[in-house]
Design a protein around this motif. Structure first.
Motif, PDB file in Angstrom:
ATOM      1  N   LEU A 227       0.812  -1.221   0.000  1.00  0.00           N
ATOM      2  CA  LEU A 227       0.000   0.000   0.000  1.00  0.00           C
ATOM      3  C   LEU A 227       0.843   1.267   0.000  1.00  0.00           C
ATOM      4  O   LEU A 227       0.383   2.311  -0.452  1.00  0.00           O
ATOM      5  CB  LEU A 227      -0.956  -0.017   1.185  1.00  0.00           C
ATOM      6  CG  LEU A 227      -1.982  -1.145   1.147  1.00  0.00           C
ATOM      7  CD1 LEU A 227      -2.773  -1.197   2.441  1.00  0.00           C
ATOM      8  CD2 LEU A 227      -2.898  -1.011  -0.049  1.00  0.00           C
ATOM      9  N   GLU A 228       2.074   1.201   0.490  1.00  0.00           N
ATOM     10  CA  GLU A 228       2.957   2.365   0.474  1.00  0.00           C
ATOM     11  C   GLU A 228       3.416   2.713  -0.935  1.00  0.00           C
ATOM     12  O   GLU A 228       3.794   3.846  -1.205  1.00  0.00           O
ATOM     13  CB  GLU A 228       4.179   2.112   1.359  1.00  0.00           C
ATOM     14  CG  GLU A 228       3.863   2.162   2.835  1.00  0.00           C
ATOM     15  CD  GLU A 228       5.047   1.798   3.703  1.00  0.00           C
ATOM     16  OE1 GLU A 228       6.119   1.404   3.174  1.00  0.00           O
ATOM     17  OE2 GLU A 228       4.906   1.888   4.930  1.00  0.00           O
ATOM     18  N   ASN A 229       3.367   1.747  -1.844  1.00  0.00           N
ATOM     19  CA  ASN A 229       3.890   1.955  -3.188  1.00  0.00           C
ATOM     20  C   ASN A 229       2.838   2.303  -4.236  1.00  0.00           C
ATOM     21  O   ASN A 229       3.187   2.560  -5.383  1.00  0.00           O
ATOM     22  CB  ASN A 229       4.658   0.707  -3.639  1.00  0.00           C
ATOM     23  CG  ASN A 229       5.923   0.523  -2.837  1.00  0.00           C
ATOM     24  OD1 ASN A 229       6.683   1.456  -2.647  1.00  0.00           O
ATOM     25  ND2 ASN A 229       6.139  -0.670  -2.339  1.00  0.00           N
ATOM     26  N   PHE A 230       1.563   2.275  -3.873  1.00  0.00           N
ATOM     27  CA  PHE A 230       0.508   2.486  -4.857  1.00  0.00           C
ATOM     28  C   PHE A 230      -0.594   3.368  -4.308  1.00  0.00           C
ATOM     29  O   PHE A 230      -0.902   3.310  -3.119  1.00  0.00           O
ATOM     30  CB  PHE A 230      -0.120   1.139  -5.282  1.00  0.00           C
ATOM     31  CG  PHE A 230       0.845   0.226  -5.961  1.00  0.00           C
ATOM     32  CD1 PHE A 230       1.130   0.369  -7.310  1.00  0.00           C
ATOM     33  CD2 PHE A 230       1.493  -0.767  -5.255  1.00  0.00           C
ATOM     34  CE1 PHE A 230       2.037  -0.462  -7.938  1.00  0.00           C
ATOM     35  CE2 PHE A 230       2.400  -1.611  -5.869  1.00  0.00           C
ATOM     36  CZ  PHE A 230       2.670  -1.454  -7.220  1.00  0.00           C
ATOM     37  N   GLU A 231      -1.190   4.175  -5.208  1.00  0.00           N
ATOM     38  CA  GLU A 231      -2.408   4.895  -4.842  1.00  0.00           C
ATOM     39  C   GLU A 231      -3.505   3.837  -4.802  1.00  0.00           C
ATOM     40  O   GLU A 231      -3.694   3.076  -5.752  1.00  0.00           O
ATOM     41  CB  GLU A 231      -2.754   5.958  -5.881  1.00  0.00           C
ATOM     42  CG  GLU A 231      -4.036   6.656  -5.530  1.00  0.00           C
ATOM     43  CD  GLU A 231      -4.591   7.517  -6.642  1.00  0.00           C
ATOM     44  OE1 GLU A 231      -5.540   8.230  -6.360  1.00  0.00           O
ATOM     45  OE2 GLU A 231      -4.097   7.437  -7.781  1.00  0.00           O
ATOM     46  N   PHE A 232      -4.220   3.794  -3.698  1.00  0.00           N
ATOM     47  CA  PHE A 232      -5.155   2.700  -3.512  1.00  0.00           C
ATOM     48  C   PHE A 232      -6.371   3.212  -2.744  1.00  0.00           C
ATOM     49  O   PHE A 232      -6.561   2.898  -1.573  1.00  0.00           O
ATOM     50  CB  PHE A 232      -4.427   1.601  -2.728  1.00  0.00           C
ATOM     51  CG  PHE A 232      -4.890   0.225  -3.010  1.00  0.00           C
ATOM     52  CD1 PHE A 232      -5.851  -0.378  -2.221  1.00  0.00           C
ATOM     53  CD2 PHE A 232      -4.354  -0.488  -4.055  1.00  0.00           C
ATOM     54  CE1 PHE A 232      -6.272  -1.664  -2.461  1.00  0.00           C
ATOM     55  CE2 PHE A 232      -4.749  -1.780  -4.299  1.00  0.00           C
ATOM     56  CZ  PHE A 232      -5.719  -2.369  -3.497  1.00  0.00           C
ATOM     57  N   PRO A 233      -7.223   4.018  -3.394  1.00  0.00           N
ATOM     58  CA  PRO A 233      -8.385   4.565  -2.685  1.00  0.00           C
ATOM     59  C   PRO A 233      -9.434   3.492  -2.412  1.00  0.00           C
ATOM     60  O   PRO A 233      -9.482   2.463  -3.073  1.00  0.00           O
ATOM     61  CB  PRO A 233      -8.920   5.619  -3.656  1.00  0.00           C
ATOM     62  CG  PRO A 233      -8.464   5.182  -4.998  1.00  0.00           C
ATOM     63  CD  PRO A 233      -7.155   4.471  -4.773  1.00  0.00           C
ATOM     64  N   GLY A 234     -10.267   3.755  -1.420  1.00  0.00           N
ATOM     65  CA  GLY A 234     -11.340   2.836  -1.064  1.00  0.00           C
ATOM     66  C   GLY A 234     -11.094   2.253   0.313  1.00  0.00           C
ATOM     67  O   GLY A 234     -10.165   2.630   1.022  1.00  0.00           O
TER      68      GLY A 234
END
Length: 167
Positions: A99-106
């Motif tokens: 999760l630190e490496n990607f935009e992950f909304p929701g």
């Protein structure tokens, strides 16, 4: 006719889908813990469209669809839409690093039991990513296994357009 074979396992899985996960059926209810430590219940999201997705961090097909997934989340009105992403990776450190490496909304959660968890069983998760689109009343709209984010986006567009015409 051939118990304990690959074919019997496949047939049982297909039968389970037909009896529990077809469009129009009530989506299996569940509670998961978000990465923020909050309990998220599918039933608490009635009134919204809810794609429920199962994935494992680093899976190529899932990573390739992240931009489409993020675009869908940003384009949808949060009053009408909430995506729940459930990692089947049980190690919190792996999930955090991902999760630190990607935009992950929701809403993000993980199942400590992975594929052996009750939630993964209720949704008959075998191929990943797996996504179930749930309507405002808690019923299944569609059931996708594999990289079908474009199909979900198209289906969401049709659903929102249909609602716009009705009201």
């Amino acid at each position: 006719a051939y118990p304990k074979t690959e074919w019997a396992t496949w047939a049982n899985r297909i039968l389970y889908d037909a009896e529990h996960l077809m469009p129009g059926m009530k989506a299996p209810s569940f509670d998961v813990t978000s990465i923020q430590g909050e309990t998220v219940a599918l039933d608490s999201l009635r009134g919204k469209y809810v794609p429920v997705e199962f994935y494992v961090p680093g899976q190529r097909e899932f990573l390739e669809e992240l931009p489409l997934r993020s675009a869908l989340v940003h384009a949808a009105d949060e009053r009408d839409f909430e995506i729940i992403s459930i990692s089947l990776e049980s190690d919190p450190r792996v999930n955090k690093a991902f999760l630190e490496n990607f935009e992950f909304p929701g809403t993000l959660a993980f199942l400590p039991g992975g594929l052996q968890s009750s939630v993964a069983s209720w949704y008959n998760v075998r191929a990943l990513p797996k996504r179930i689109l749930v309507d405002r009343q808690g019923n299944i709209v569609s059931n996708y296994e594999g990289p079908y984010m474009r199909a979900i986006i198209q289906e969401m567009s049709v659903l929102f357009a249909r609602e716009g015409q009705q009201g």
